[in-house]
Design an enzyme around this catalytic site. Structure first.
Site, PDB file in Angstrom:
ATOM      1  N   ASP A 114     116.232  -0.243  -8.124  1.00  0.00           N
ATOM      2  CA  ASP A 114     114.781  -0.399  -7.973  1.00  0.00           C
ATOM      3  C   ASP A 114     114.291  -1.389  -9.031  1.00  0.00           C
ATOM      4  O   ASP A 114     114.431  -1.127 -10.236  1.00  0.00           O
ATOM      5  CB  ASP A 114     114.093   0.957  -8.131  1.00  0.00           C
ATOM      6  CG  ASP A 114     112.621   0.911  -7.760  1.00  0.00           C
ATOM      7  OD1 ASP A 114     112.165  -0.132  -7.273  1.00  0.00           O
ATOM      8  OD2 ASP A 114     111.931   1.931  -7.957  1.00  0.00           O
ATOM      9  N   ASP A 217     111.846  -4.858  -3.271  1.00  0.00           N
ATOM     10  CA  ASP A 217     112.200  -4.471  -4.642  1.00  0.00           C
ATOM     11  C   ASP A 217     113.201  -3.327  -4.738  1.00  0.00           C
ATOM     12  O   ASP A 217     113.401  -2.768  -5.807  1.00  0.00           O
ATOM     13  CB  ASP A 217     110.928  -4.095  -5.415  1.00  0.00           C
ATOM     14  CG  ASP A 217     110.232  -2.865  -4.841  1.00  0.00           C
ATOM     15  OD1 ASP A 217     110.507  -2.514  -3.677  1.00  0.00           O
ATOM     16  OD2 ASP A 217     109.411  -2.267  -5.559  1.00  0.00           O
ATOM     17  N   GLU A 218     113.853  -2.969  -3.629  1.00  0.00           N
ATOM     18  CA  GLU A 218     114.739  -1.812  -3.647  1.00  0.00           C
ATOM     19  C   GLU A 218     115.961  -2.080  -2.779  1.00  0.00           C
ATOM     20  O   GLU A 218     115.874  -2.765  -1.762  1.00  0.00           O
ATOM     21  CB  GLU A 218     113.978  -0.580  -3.133  1.00  0.00           C
ATOM     22  CG  GLU A 218     114.635   0.733  -3.431  1.00  0.00           C
ATOM     23  CD  GLU A 218     113.729   1.892  -3.043  1.00  0.00           C
ATOM     24  OE1 GLU A 218     113.481   2.762  -3.892  1.00  0.00           O
ATOM     25  OE2 GLU A 218     113.269   1.927  -1.888  1.00  0.00           O
TER      26      GLU A 218
END
Length: 582
Positions: A114, A217-218
């Protein structure tokens, strides 16, 4: 409900502030420095006269009344139960938990990465002078991401920007020890964020070529094969991967390591920013970690379900959830999927552990994708069309950001009128809209492809919007579903289903299984229900299934569903299995 706020009666100062006291992911973001109760009170006071808040108060009252009614029914039912009935139910619950334990898989190593305050981090990297100032990506309407300085003032994602401005100016009102400041807004630049995300994904592919990502973002990685071939330790590998991300992008990321994706996902938030947490692959370690977690930490448990669990069962942690198996099964008897999810999650299971082949057929990580925007009452057709165009653009960017990139067969337009009436209209498109599965590997530019998908979505949804007009709207949303991966997984399930029926016909010795409608179940009847048409197979780049009809009909007392693994009596099997493919 959060903070023990009472319901009903006259709404006083802060009495309904629990509506803004998010106890889930956003409230537990790393770096939150203000008093959550004071933040909730502040947000409530600033918005209590809005139509939205009044509508939320009405919904909250209905949800609470419903939960209290269920709690009373449950108490009355339990008081009527005999000792024999309790013992029988306890045995059934114990058997169910033992059956679940048989599926615990500790052989794999999953990692969830993350990025730390991703959008804000990219902007601060490019504008270093912002590093020590409160920064929010977004605008006065809504905040996408806040940096860690802003979080010390209580600012978080999904918060109205105009309220965040007041909090930063008056930090003492929300229990923050930070000095008064001006909140700096930066307009989102998704093209830039996508480019940075592509850099991180090149690194992730080194460790898992088949990793998945549902947002920029992950990322979800299965490191099992890499660790097996390299002989290295998981923590060392993840540390190296995070170092490469920082060297390549200038940004930090945090990670969680565990025996399944759910545990790894929860652990990824433990040591933010720029840290990593590993949950050892043993039953004891997983249960010890899960037991201390509030139920809201479970991915998939929202504030409504959290409130129901708290009100009906007086349960707050996963340990309490697991200890109250019988009561959970009774409370959610009419919602067996919810009951199964809660018990499975309390044991520290991901859905993929319930399938012998390593994933849960038909249960892809994301079944839909949506984007909604709330705005001031709007009735001008030109403005509403522009809002639809912007939403289609946002959805297209999210589709491109997923790994693999998404293509959909169903698009839905959702609107909310000024009177809070919600309308939805769903349409199926003849050809899949979206990106190729290998998007990003070819020569096409991201901007060109995103523009193409945006226009395709808009082309299909504009007539839907026109059908709603004239009206005054305050919210609009676009949702896509029926993804390419779902079709492929369902086809896999269909093949398993045919193999299942064939093997049952070969193994059983007696005659005549019955369908739910009293008819005779045969492989041919299964074919009629589940076979893809040639057109569908062509659209999904799949071969039509060939199913050989077996003439012999056999009887069995019970069967295991080939999709979810549930044991069923034969009279219920057809209807249950067909429901998976509806």
């Amino acid at each position: 409900m959060a903070n023990g706020v009472q319901h009903g009666g006259t709404t006083g100062s802060g009495e309904k502030s629990h509506l803004f006291n998010f106890t889930g992911v956003s409230a537990n973001k790393a770096g939150m420095g203000a008093d959550r109760k004071l933040v909730a009170d502040f947000v409530y006071q600033k918005s209590k006269n809005s139509q939205y808040t009044q509508h939320q108060i009405d919904l909250d009252a209905k949800q609470h009344a419903r939960a209290e009614a269920i709690a009373k029914e449950l108490t009355d039912f339990e008081q009527r139960m005999t000792c024999t009935e309790r013992q029988a139910e306890e045995k059934r619950a114990e058997a169910e938990m033992e059956e679940l334990e048989k599926h615990r898989d500790l052989s794999r190593t999953h990692c969830v990465v993350d990025m730390d305050m991703f959008y804000a981090a990219v902007e601060i990297r490019d504008q270093p002078e912002l590093a020590n100032k409160p920064v929010a990506v977004g605008g006065l309407g809504m905040i996408c991401t806040a940096n860690y300085v802003a979080r010390l003032y209580g600012v978080r994602s999904a918060m109205p920007g105009f309220i965040a401005v007041e909090m930063v100016k008056n930090p003492q009102l929300v229990g923050s020890k930070m000095p008064p400041e001006e909140l700096i807004f930066v307009a989102p630049n998704f093209a830039k964020y996508t480019k940075v995300a592509m850099q991180t994904r090149e690194i992730f592919r080194e460790y898992d070529p088949n990793f998945q990502a549902y947002t920029l973002d992950e990322a979800y990685l299965d490191l099992t094969d890499f660790l097996g071939s390299s002989g290295r330790d998981a923590e060392e590998v993840v540390q190296e991967m995070r170092k490469k991300v920082k060297e390549s992008t200038g940004l930090t990321c945090s990670a969680g390591i565990g025996p399944n994706r759910m545990v790894a996902k929860i652990a990824s938030d433990e040591k933010k920013p720029d840290g990593q947490t590993r949950i050892q692959p043993s039953r004891e370690a997983v249960l010890e970690y899960m037991d201390k977690l509030p139920v809201r930490k479970l991915p998939g448990c929202g504030k409504v379900l959290e409130h129901q669990i708290s009100t009906i069962l007086q349960i707050n942690t996963c340990a309490e959830l697991r200890a109250a198996v019988c009561r959970v099964r009774r409370a959610f008897a009419s919602r067996p999927k919810t009951s199964a999810f809660l018990l499975r999650a309390a044991l520290g299971f991901s859905g993929e552990e319930l399938s012998e082949e390593g994933d849960e057929v038909g249960a892809v990580g994301r079944k839909s994708l949506s984007c909604e925007r709330t705005f001031r009452n709007e009735f001008q057709a030109v403005e509403l069309r522009q809002r639809l165009q912007d939403l289609c653009r946002s959805v297209a960017e999210d589709m491109a950001a997923s790994v693999p990139a998404l293509a959909c067969r169903v698009v839905t337009l959702k609107v909310k009128t000024s009177s809070f009436e919600v309308r939805n209209k769903q349409i199926s498109v003849p050809r899949a809209i979206g990106f190729k599965a290998n998007f990003g590997d070819g020569k096409e530019t991201t901007e060109e492809e995103v523009n193409r998908v945006t226009q395709e979505l808009f082309k299909h949804l504009e007539p839907v919007l026109e059908s709603f007009l004239p009206c005054t709207l305050r919210l609009m949303g676009v949702r896509i579903s029926c993804f390419r991966d779902q079709k492929q997984l369902l086809l896999k399930g269909q093949r398993q289903l045919c193999s299942f029926f064939s093997s049952r016909n070969e193994a059983a010795k007696d005659a005549v299984p019955l369908c739910a409608d009293g008819g005779v179940a045969t492989v041919a009847s299964a074919k009629e229900v589940i076979e893809l048409s040639e057109d569908e197979a062509e659209l999904m780049e799949l071969e039509p299934m060939e199913i050989k009809d077996e003439s012999k009909r056999r009887r069995v007392d019970s069967v295991l569903c080939p999709v979810c693994g549930k044991r069923l009596v034969m009279s219920e099997a057809d209807g249950h299995v067909n429901g998976h493919f509806a």
